[in-house]
Write an enzyme that holds these catalytic residues in place. Structure first.
Site, PDB file in Angstrom:
ATOM      1  N   GLU A  10      20.408  30.777  71.271  1.00  0.00           N
ATOM      2  CA  GLU A  10      20.498  31.227  69.873  1.00  0.00           C
ATOM      3  C   GLU A  10      19.646  32.483  69.663  1.00  0.00           C
ATOM      4  O   GLU A  10      18.493  32.554  70.105  1.00  0.00           O
ATOM      5  CB  GLU A  10      20.000  30.130  68.930  1.00  0.00           C
ATOM      6  N   LYS A  25      25.739  31.274  61.302  1.00  0.00           N
ATOM      7  CA  LYS A  25      25.057  29.996  61.063  1.00  0.00           C
ATOM      8  C   LYS A  25      25.165  29.591  59.601  1.00  0.00           C
ATOM      9  O   LYS A  25      24.796  30.346  58.700  1.00  0.00           O
ATOM     10  CB  LYS A  25      23.591  30.115  61.483  1.00  0.00           C
ATOM     11  N   CYS A  56      21.822  25.831  66.908  1.00  0.00           N
ATOM     12  CA  CYS A  56      20.577  25.108  66.645  1.00  0.00           C
ATOM     13  C   CYS A  56      20.782  23.895  65.743  1.00  0.00           C
ATOM     14  O   CYS A  56      21.583  23.025  66.041  1.00  0.00           O
ATOM     15  CB  CYS A  56      19.557  26.105  66.074  1.00  0.00           C
TER      16      CYS A  56
END
Length: 317
Positions: free
Chosen positions: A46, A137, A171
């Protein structure tokens, strides 16, 4: 060619922190190395390009309107990636030349949102060198919200890779049941989870997702040590004053569709971690449980997914 077998590389590396050009060079080197070892997919952590915003928890990142935070954010923005400007073209070319697919975590300066705000994005490039999805994200975690904007559902997509169907999340998105379910429902059987680093993130959820989905799960983390901060980093002394010796210890790993380890979390080791996956293992484990197939009840519970790319204006000429 055996379409059931996929050779994968987990690139557990540190960035050249907040230096996109040098980090791109390091990424390119690892792609070439993976290809030379006949890997068909390589995954990076990430926000690797150009790095995770570690300064936020080390320099009073929540302090309002301070010069330190503004200058570090500007430095971050200057080293982020604008895909529309061709800044991933060299990586796409490597994918095409080496017939290797790539998942790459980047900090994206999205042109369709004005070109100034930053998104933590996971980019999938296929073996033809084509960008197939850019997943921003959905929900930055805790102090990440001070520098990353929330994304949208446009990148919730899966992709064919030999007999596998691959998808990925960033994540702590991997803890969100509904985005996971969205990917399962699209046929995902090889899940990619990317992390900034550390086994405290990967050691439990990697096996959990594998067992829940009856899929292979690849978790890839980066590394970061105090010695990895470049000397030209703005406000470096303030960052180093509060930084631990190790900020990200790795923890990259692979779980099989039964939830057991194929590769246990690897710590403090930089380089490529290479394994071979057999698609038949997915079919074996789906025999008794398939969360979106024979062990689901869409007449009772169903998920809606909005994949519209969010933007502030709609121009009609």
């Amino acid at each position: 060619m055996n379409s059931h077998i996929l050779k994968v590389a987990l690139a557990q590396i540190s960035p050249v922190w907040l230096d996109k050009d040098k980090t791109l060079e390091k990424i390119a080197s690892n792609i070439k190395s993976a290809a030379n070892q006949n890997c068909e997919l390589v995954v990076f952590g990430e926000a690797l390009l150009p790095g995770y915003p570690f300064w936020l928890s080390l320099t009073g990142g929540a302090e309002w309107n301070t010069k330190t935070n503004k200058e570090l954010h500007a430095h971050y923005a200057n080293n982020s990636i604008q895909i529309e400007a061709g800044e991933l073209d060299s990586i796409c070319k490597l994918a095409q030349e080496n017939t290797i697919a790539i998942y790459l975590g980047i900090i994206e300066r999205a042109k369709n949102r004005g070109g100034h705000s930053l998104y933590c994005s996971l980019v999938y490039i296929n073996q033809k060198g084509e960008i197939q999805s850019i997943h921003r994200k959905l929900q930055p975690t805790y102090d990440e919200r001070l520098t990353w904007a929330p994304g949208d559902g446009n990148g919730l997509r899966v992709h064919p890779l030999k007999n596998f169907t691959v998808g990925g999340l960033n994540c702590w998105e991997n803890w969100m049941p509904l985005p996971r379910t969205a990917l399962y429902g699209m046929g995902e059987d090889l899940h990619i989870a990317v992390w900034p680093g550390s086994d405290h993130n990967t050691k439990d959820i990697t096996r959990f997702i594998a067992r829940e989905s009856r899929s292979f799960v690849i978790s890839v983390s980066s590394l970061m040590a105090k010695s990895d901060f470049p000397k030209n980093t703005p406000h470096l002394e303030k960052i180093l004053k509060n930084a631990p010796e190790v900020l990200a210890n790795g923890g990259s790993c692979i779980a099989g569709p039964d939830g057991e380890w194929l590769l246990e979390p690897v710590l403090h080791k930089e380089g490529l971690l290479i394994e071979t996956l057999d698609f038949n293992r997915v079919l074996e484990e789906r025999q008794n449980f398939d969360p979106v197939g024979h062990y689901s009840r869409p007449d009772v519970t169903k998920l809606m997914v909005n994949r519209e790319r969010q933007q502030i204006i709609e121009i009609k000429e």
